[in-house]
Design an enzyme around this catalytic site. Structure first.
Site, PDB file in Angstrom:
ATOM      1  N   LYS A   1      84.800 -12.369 142.279  1.00 56.53           N
ATOM      2  CA  LYS A   1      85.066 -12.709 143.683  1.00 56.53           C
ATOM      3  C   LYS A   1      86.566 -12.656 143.955  1.00 56.53           C
ATOM      4  O   LYS A   1      87.374 -13.035 143.103  1.00 56.53           O
ATOM      5  CB  LYS A   1      84.504 -14.104 143.981  1.00 56.53           C
ATOM      6  CG  LYS A   1      84.593 -14.521 145.443  1.00 56.53           C
ATOM      7  CD  LYS A   1      83.930 -15.875 145.660  1.00 56.53           C
ATOM      8  CE  LYS A   1      84.027 -16.338 147.106  1.00 56.53           C
ATOM      9  NZ  LYS A   1      83.374 -17.653 147.327  1.00 56.53           N
TER      10      LYS A   1
ATOM     11  N   SER B   1      80.042 -18.086 150.965  1.00 56.92           N
ATOM     12  CA  SER B   1      81.111 -17.114 151.129  1.00 56.92           C
ATOM     13  C   SER B   1      81.116 -16.040 150.041  1.00 56.92           C
ATOM     14  O   SER B   1      81.819 -15.047 150.143  1.00 56.92           O
ATOM     15  CB  SER B   1      82.459 -17.846 151.117  1.00 56.92           C
ATOM     16  OG  SER B   1      82.672 -18.473 149.845  1.00 56.92           O
TER      17      SER B   1
ATOM     18  N   SER C   1      78.333 -21.953 148.427  1.00 61.07           N
ATOM     19  CA  SER C   1      78.728 -20.552 148.524  1.00 61.07           C
ATOM     20  C   SER C   1      78.311 -19.663 147.357  1.00 61.07           C
ATOM     21  O   SER C   1      78.521 -18.458 147.393  1.00 61.07           O
ATOM     22  CB  SER C   1      80.244 -20.437 148.719  1.00 61.07           C
ATOM     23  OG  SER C   1      80.588 -20.886 149.998  1.00 61.07           O
TER      24      SER C   1
END
Length: 488
Positions: free
Chosen positions: A77, A152, A176
């Site tokens: 990420k 997210s 998330s």
């Protein structure tokens, strides 16, 4: 080859037997990215040259037969630092930021022999529930390209679901990792707060953030968490205790265990019928496998959303002060004073959702409002944590839906912040309490995956994985492949 067809152990066996090489796997990853990422939009940056070089070195050295992760590709990420590879947190503010060191989690994966193939799209600074808040691109759900992958960590989930990588890392501040895992039919884990070092994770809510892995199967997930867990002297919130092998006892089954079902998480009026039905069917299976199902209450969970958004936004407003146009990051060119640099750099560098949360957090911490907002939220957080402590005195784990619905349409909630925030209603209490939680696929509703979360006591991830593995062994939801509906 397709990563959707193999577990990490199966890929490892092929590497050990020399049926495949690390270079083969890395090349397969980039080939799959080339074939699917125009539709999916998971990756922001690729590090092909470095990854292939690392793969060649791994093959020359030889695969360690005792290290399952050696030579396997992984996606990271874009809020987790990677030395020499652009790390933007999907924000214009950090568009050209190239870290000079690795996050501890990145370093540990490299130490375990994994090979990073690139950085994955996300909501800007991890603020969002759909990955529509990225400054650079839109990520789509591989199951249906008209729907969001969750957020997210949407890029991290979409990359694994699309078969681009077998593993990815995300971060979970209020759901998330678990929400995108539920929306894309994956296993996603939010470990106990402090289990995984936050050093090198671009901070959003420091008392809530935790790094966690996405995989296709429960055991694969446990293997990756083994690699990234452990005390880190560079992180003052890192747990300084023993790290067990999370795969140990994973196949013990659930006979004799007490599974708590929080009644507040099963309000049928507020949820998609198919979601509730899938989780109730899973509970029936657990009962058939010998577990005792017990209804419990987490009465203060109703305060989770307001408490979370005050605490997380307050911490964000403090953490994001460092992005001021002076030291690093975006700086506005059209300035005539020092105040201009601050105001215009932050106004132009941050997106709408980030600015919204900075304003909310700054207001909550301001003189005259601190007691009414932040202090009350902190007190609610204590009550929520106490609720979990109380029920865990009587049950081994809790089982509940991960989300209230399956993945929603792109654009469906982006203009309604409150509706977007309410998507986290079942996940934020876990972060406020600091306990671990895992989402696994447990069914389908309207042809989209349904996620079920299994929540355990602080630092009892072994029990969480054990209960999840028992369900996975008896079902085939984890073997289903995305349909890529809605594509051209």
């Amino acid at each position: 080859m397709n990563f959707l067809d193999y577990t990490l152990e199966e890929l490892h066996d092929k590497l050990v037997s020399k049926e495949l090489t690390a270079v083969d796997l890395v090349e397969a990853s980039y080939k799959r990215i080339e074939e699917t990422d125009e539709q999916v939009g998971a990756f922001l940056a690729l590090s092909k040259e470095e990854a292939l070089q690392a793969a060649r070195e791994t093959d020359e050295k030889g695969i360690d037969p005792n290290n399952v992760l050696s030579g396997l590709p992984v996606g990271i990420k874009d809020n987790i630092l990677t030395k020499g590879v652009t790390t933007t947190a999907s924000s214009k503010m950090l568009e050209d930021f190239v870290p000079v060191y690795d996050a501890t989690a990145t370093e540990k994966l490299k130490g375990a022999g994994m090979i990073s193939v690139g950085k994955l799209n996300m909501d800007e600074f991890a603020m969002g529930g759909s990955t529509e808040n990225s400054a650079f691109k839109l990520t789509r759900n591989p199951w249906d390209l008209s729907k969001v992958p969750g957020g997210s960590s949407g890029g991290s989930a979409a990359a694994v679901a699309a078969g681009q990588v077998p593993v990815s890392l995300g971060s979970d501040t209020g759901g998330s990792v678990r929400e995108p895992a539920a929306f894309t039919g994956l296993v996603g884990v939010k470990p106990t707060y402090g289990r995984v070092s936050r050093y090198g994770l671009i901070a959003f809510g420091s008392s809530l953030d935790q790094i966690g892995p996405f995989t296709r199967t429960v055991k694969d997930n446990a293997l990756v968490l083994n690699a990234i867990s452990g005390h880190d002297p560079k992180d003052s919130t890192s747990y300084n205790g023993e790290t067990p092998d999370f795969t140990e006892g994973i196949d013990k089954g659930v006979k004799g265990l007490r599974i708590g079902v929080p009644k507040e998480y099963f309000n049928e009026d507020a949820k998609e019928t198919g979601v509730i039905e899938s989780v109730r069917n899973a509970l029936k299976l657990y009962e058939e496998l010998g577990a005792e199902i017990v209804e419990v209450s987490l009465p203060h969970s109703r305060y989770g959303i307001p408490a979370y958004y005050i605490i997380a936004s307050s911490e964000a407003s403090s953490n994001l002060q460092r992005f001021d146009g002076i030291r690093y990051g975006y700086r506005s060119e059209n300035v005539s004073s020092l105040e201009d640099i601050y105001v215009k750099s932050r106004s132009e560098g941050f997106g709408l959702e980030v600015k919204r949360r900075i304003m909310l957090g700054t207001f909550s911490l301001s003189s005259g409002f601190y007691d009414a907002h932040f202090k009350k939220a902190a007190q609610a957080r204590t009550l929520i944590r106490n609720d979990f402590d109380t029920v865990f005195a009587d049950v081994d784990v809790l089982v509940a839906p991960t989300t209230t619905t399956t993945a929603f349409e792109i654009g469906g909630k982006i203009d309604d912040p409150l509706a977007m925030y309410m998507s986290d209603i079942l996940t934020v209490p876990v972060n406020l309490a600091g306990v671990p939680s895992l989402s696994i696929p447990c069914g389908f509703s309207n042809d989209m995956p349904v996620g079920m979360q299994i929540i355990s006591k602080h630092f009892d991830e072994q029990m969480m994985y054990r209960v999840a593995y028992a369900f996975e062994k008896e079902t085939d939801f984890h073997t289903k492949k995305p349909a890529f509906k809605g594509g051209e």
